[in-house]
Motif scaffolding. Structure first.
Motif, PDB file in Angstrom:
ATOM      1  N   ILE A 101       0.823  -1.215   0.000  1.00 16.85           N
ATOM      2  CA  ILE A 101       0.000   0.000   0.000  1.00 16.85           C
ATOM      3  C   ILE A 101       0.855   1.262   0.000  1.00 16.85           C
ATOM      4  CG2 ILE A 101      -0.208   0.004   2.509  1.00 16.85           C
ATOM      5  CD1 ILE A 101      -2.858   1.154  -0.062  1.00 16.85           C
ATOM      6  N   ASP A 102       1.998   1.237   0.690  1.00 13.80           N
ATOM      7  CA  ASP A 102       2.861   2.418   0.715  1.00 13.80           C
ATOM      8  C   ASP A 102       3.438   2.703  -0.670  1.00 13.80           C
ATOM      9  OD1 ASP A 102       2.433   2.851   3.410  1.00 13.80           O
ATOM     10  OD2 ASP A 102       4.095   1.580   4.021  1.00 13.80           O
ATOM     11  N   GLN A 103       3.766   1.650  -1.400  1.00 12.26           N
ATOM     12  CA  GLN A 103       4.253   1.820  -2.766  1.00 12.26           C
ATOM     13  C   GLN A 103       3.166   2.431  -3.646  1.00 12.26           C
ATOM     14  OE1 GLN A 103       5.983  -2.349  -3.360  1.00 12.26           O
ATOM     15  NE2 GLN A 103       7.144  -1.130  -4.806  1.00 12.26           N
ATOM     16  N   PHE A 104       1.948   1.941  -3.453  1.00 14.76           N
ATOM     17  CA  PHE A 104       0.832   2.429  -4.262  1.00 14.76           C
ATOM     18  C   PHE A 104       0.554   3.900  -4.007  1.00 14.76           C
ATOM     19  CE2 PHE A 104      -3.798   3.263  -4.330  1.00 14.76           C
ATOM     20  CZ  PHE A 104      -4.010   3.151  -5.699  1.00 14.76           C
ATOM     21  N   LEU A 105       0.564   4.321  -2.736  1.00  8.06           N
ATOM     22  CA  LEU A 105       0.197   5.689  -2.381  1.00  8.06           C
ATOM     23  C   LEU A 105       1.270   6.712  -2.741  1.00  8.06           C
ATOM     24  CD1 LEU A 105      -1.491   5.094   1.095  1.00  8.06           C
ATOM     25  CD2 LEU A 105      -2.608   5.503  -1.099  1.00  8.06           C
ATOM     26  N   ASP A 106       2.507   6.267  -2.923  1.00  9.16           N
ATOM     27  CA  ASP A 106       3.593   7.174  -3.286  1.00  9.16           C
ATOM     28  C   ASP A 106       3.477   7.509  -4.773  1.00  9.16           C
ATOM     29  OD1 ASP A 106       5.894   8.563  -3.776  1.00  9.16           O
ATOM     30  OD2 ASP A 106       7.205   7.184  -2.704  1.00  9.16           O
ATOM     31  N   SER A 107       3.098   8.739  -5.086  1.00  6.51           N
ATOM     32  CA  SER A 107       2.850   9.129  -6.478  1.00  6.51           C
ATOM     33  C   SER A 107       4.090   8.998  -7.359  1.00  6.51           C
ATOM     34  CB  SER A 107       2.321  10.565  -6.544  1.00  6.51           C
ATOM     35  OG  SER A 107       3.274  11.475  -6.012  1.00  6.51           O
ATOM     36  N   GLU A 108       5.259   9.055  -6.763  1.00  3.49           N
ATOM     37  CA  GLU A 108       6.489   8.943  -7.549  1.00  3.49           C
ATOM     38  C   GLU A 108       6.631   7.566  -8.199  1.00  3.49           C
ATOM     39  OE1 GLU A 108       9.865  10.014  -5.266  1.00  3.49           O
ATOM     40  OE2 GLU A 108       9.261  12.120  -5.016  1.00  3.49           O
TER      41      GLU A 108
END
Length: 299
Positions: A101-108
């Motif tokens: 989820i953290d990867q998904f939420l990071d727009s970069e």
């Protein structure tokens, strides 16, 4: 697209779901895509924080979470590593996740960009003609369709002949006619079988809204049906409004009680302070502030 090989018909459908305003929707328990058809069957994708492990394996199914910066980084899962089943509203439920989820939420990382993400579903169905056709009956010479909806459609078309006449004039394909009358049949079945209490459900409202929007595209005149649909949808909207207003009333009542308690405490403090003031004023003689402190004592 269909590919026919002897007695097997392979139906392939690709559906793209663009989710805008993701953060506004994140508090919703389940988020549904629009309805898309695979053969005669309507499908929807659902995003939910919970998953029921009582699932079944669905063959020839693939989901992709699109990387908007680099297509080579798009995450895809297939039927080999994605256990799915259909919920009560024919939505695809899966037990696997695309990425952390953290990867998904990071727009970069390119998966959630400008509060938007894109999911692509591809479904491949192999239908045996004999078993499939046995479930279908001819409808008005326009197409073959599922028996479950024919009676409802026959009744409606007898009252409103333009439903059939308009499709005959269009001279559209049997597949188009199948999807049109299947959508209308499902819409009529929904209105016949659902109860008022069912419209308190977000899922039921979404299903009805999708069916109605699809039917409006496929039929020229549904004015006879519109009041019934709007009535059901407006009940849901009013139910949601009433629910929110009730919650606001409870919240304001709690705040009012808190303020009343503060007023009582302040009033008690005021009374105590007044008593102390009255006691302090007893025997107190006011003096001119310009008087000397040692006047009459120090020469």
């Amino acid at each position: 697209m269909e590919v026919q090989n002897n007695a097997t018909v392979v139906t392939t459908v690709k559906f793209t779901w663009t989710i805008n305003n993701y953060y506004k929707l994140i508090s919703i328990e389940k988020r549904y895509s629009q309805t898309f058809f695979v053969g005669l069957h309507p499908w929807r994708i659902v995003i939910s924080p919970e998953f029921d492990d009582n699932n079944v394996k669905k063959e020839n199914f693939k989901l992709s979470l699109i990387n908007q910066y680099d297509n080579k980084m798009t995450r895809t899962i297939t039927n080999d590593d994605f256990a799915v089943h259909l919920d009560e509203s024919n939505a695809i439920i899966g037990s696997s996740s695309f990425l952390d989820i953290d990867q998904f939420l990071d727009s970069e990382n390119g998966f959630l960009v400008n509060d938007t993400c894109i999911i692509v579903a591809e479904v491949y169905l192999n239908d045996n003609n004999a078993s499939f056709d046995s479930k279908l009956v001819s409808f008005k010479g326009l197409c073959k369709m599922e028996k479950d909806y024919v009676k409802l459609l026959e009744k409606s078309c007898s009252k409103y002949p333009s439903l059939v006449e308009s499709h005959r004039k269009r001279k559209r394909s049997q597949r188009f006619n199948q999807l049109s009358f299947t959508t209308l049949g499902k819409l009529l079945h929904f209105l016949k079988t659902k109860k008022v209490k069912d419209m308190k459900s977000d899922n039921a409202c979404k299903e009805l809204q999708d069916l109605w929007e699809e039917a409006e595209i496929r039929f020229d005149d549904l004015s006879w049906l519109e009041p019934h649909v709007k009535s059901a949808l407006s009940y849901f909207e009013n139910a949601v409004k009433v629910k929110k207003l009730k919650a606001n009333v409870v919240d304001l009542e709690e705040k009012a009680m808190t303020l009343k308690a503060k007023v009582i405490a302040i009033d008690a403090g005021l009374k105590t302070t007044k008593k102390e003031l009255a006691k302090a004023e007893e025997g107190f003689v006011a003096r001119d502030l310009d008087d000397r402190l040692g006047y009459g004592i120090i020469p």
